[in-house]
Design a protein around this motif. Structure first.
Motif, short mmCIF file in Angstrom:
data_model
loop_
_atom_site.label_atom_id
_atom_site.label_comp_id
_atom_site.label_asym_id
_atom_site.label_seq_id
_atom_site.Cartn_x
_atom_site.Cartn_y
_atom_site.Cartn_z
N ARG A 1 -11.67 10.68 -8.54
CA ARG A 1 -11.73 9.79 -9.70
C ARG A 1 -12.41 10.46 -10.88
O ARG A 1 -12.01 10.29 -12.04
CB ARG A 1 -12.46 8.50 -9.34
N ASP B 1 -13.13 10.59 -2.60
CA ASP B 1 -12.48 9.67 -3.54
C ASP B 1 -13.21 9.65 -4.87
O ASP B 1 -12.58 9.60 -5.94
CB ASP B 1 -12.44 8.26 -2.95
N ASP B 2 -14.54 9.70 -4.82
CA ASP B 2 -15.33 9.71 -6.05
C ASP B 2 -15.09 10.98 -6.85
O ASP B 2 -14.97 10.96 -8.09
CB ASP B 2 -16.82 9.58 -5.69
N GLN C 1 -10.01 12.85 -12.49
CA GLN C 1 -9.05 12.09 -13.29
C GLN C 1 -9.68 11.66 -14.61
O GLN C 1 -9.03 11.72 -15.66
CB GLN C 1 -8.60 10.86 -12.50
#
Length: 258
Positions: free
Chosen positions: A23, A19-20, A26
Motif C-alpha cells: 500500500r 500488505d502495508d 502504491q
C-alpha cells in the motif's frame, strides 16, 4: 536478466506487514503521478527527490526502504515516459495517459532493504515495515549466483499467497545447431497451431472448460454484501480460479515451446 520466483511462508503478522508495504508503494507511485499532473516539466529526477519529501511528511512512507520508494517512483515515470513516446509516435486512439493505481499487488526493493540467508532458503527484510524473515520454497537454486548479481527483489501478492521474485543480472546464451530445415507456424482459434507440414494441435480451451466454475464463483461474489468478510472470501476463491486457468495456459505454452 533472469527472474526466479519462490513462494514465501511466514506468520500472519508478517503478511500484514507485506500488505502495508504494498500500500505504501502504491501511495508513493500515485503521489508521483499527482506531482507530474500538477507541475509542468516534471522529470524523473524530480520524482526521485519527491520520495524523500514524502518520507519526511508521512511516517508510514519513511518506514519503507528508500530504494523501494525510488522503485515506485520509477514505476510512475515508466507510465509517464510511455505516454510521451505514444504522443511522439502519433499513435492513433488513446495514448495511455498515466492513471492512479487502485489495486497494487507488488512492492519492489533494489539492492538494499533485504538480506538473503547463506543457505539461500530464507530472506529477511530489514526496513521498518516489520516484515522480517520469510522462508522460501521453490525449485530454483540461488547458489549459482552471487548476491551482487541480484538487482531487484519483488514481493508479489497473488490469490494463493505471497511470492518473491529475484531479478538476476546474468548473460544467457544458448548454442543451438541449425538442422537446416525451416517450418511455418500458424496460430489460430480452432487449432492451437498448424505447421507447414500439415500437423495440427488442438486448442486445450482451458477458459471454456473452467467457465462453469468461474460463473458459479462469480455469482457467489455478486450475492454478498459489499465490504463484508464473506464477500472478501468469495473474491479470494474467484481469484484462485482465475489464477489456476492462467497457470494452465502458461504451462501448456511453455512446455509446447520446449
Amino acid at each position: 536478466m533472469l527472474i526466479f520466483e519462490f513462494k514465501t511462508y511466514g506468520k500472519p503478522k508478517q503478511f500484514t506487514a507485506v500488505d502495508d508495504a504494498i500500500r505504501t508503494a502504491q501511495f508513493v507511485r500515485n503521489s508521483c503521478i499527482r506531482l507530474w499532473m500538477d507541475n509542468q516539466n516534471t522529470g524523473k529526477n524530480d520524482l526521485q527527490k519527491y520520495c524523500a519529501i514524502l518520507a519526511k511528511t508521512f511516517s508510514f512512507a519513511d518506514e519503507l526502504n528508500s530504494m523501494a520508494r525510488q522503485a515506485s517512483a520509477e514505476r510512475a515515470w515508466s507510465s509517464i515516459s510511455r505516454f510521451y513516446d505514444n504522443c511522439k509516435k502519433k499513435i492513433p486512439g488513446l495514448k495511455g495517459f498515466p492513471q492512479f493505481q487502485k489495486d497494487c499487488r507488488s512492492v519492489e526493493y533494489k539492492t538494499s532493504g533485504w538480506q538473503l540467508a547463506q543457505d539461500r532458503k530464507s530472506i529477511t527484510f530489514t526496513d521498518k515495515k516489520g516484515i522480517g524473515k520469510l522462508k522460501l520454497k521453490g525449485t530454483r537454486d540461488l547458489h549459482f549466483y552471487q548476491i551482487n548479481q541480484i538487482k531487484r527483489v519483488r514481493l508479489v501478492k497473488r490469490a494463493d499467497g505471497v511470492y518473491i521474485q529475484f531479478c538476476i543480472n546474468v548473460d544467457r546464451s544458448e548454442n543451438i545447431q541449425s538442422s537446416g530445415n525451416s517450418i511455418g507456424l500458424d496460430v489460430g482459434l480452432k487449432d492451437f497451431y498448424t505447421d507447414s507440414d500439415g500437423n495440427t494441435l488442438s486448442n486445450p480451451r482451458f477458459l471454456r472448460k473452467g467457465k462453469k466454475v468461474l460463473k458459479r464463483s462469480q455469482k457467489r461474489v455478486s450475492r454478498k454484501v459489499k465490504g463484508s468478510k464473506n464477500r472478501g472470501k468469495a473474491r479470494h476463491i474467484l481469484g484462485k480460479r482465475h489464477l489456476k486457468i492462467s497457470r494452465q495456459r502458461k504451462d501448456h505454452a511453455v512446455k509446447l515451446a520446449r
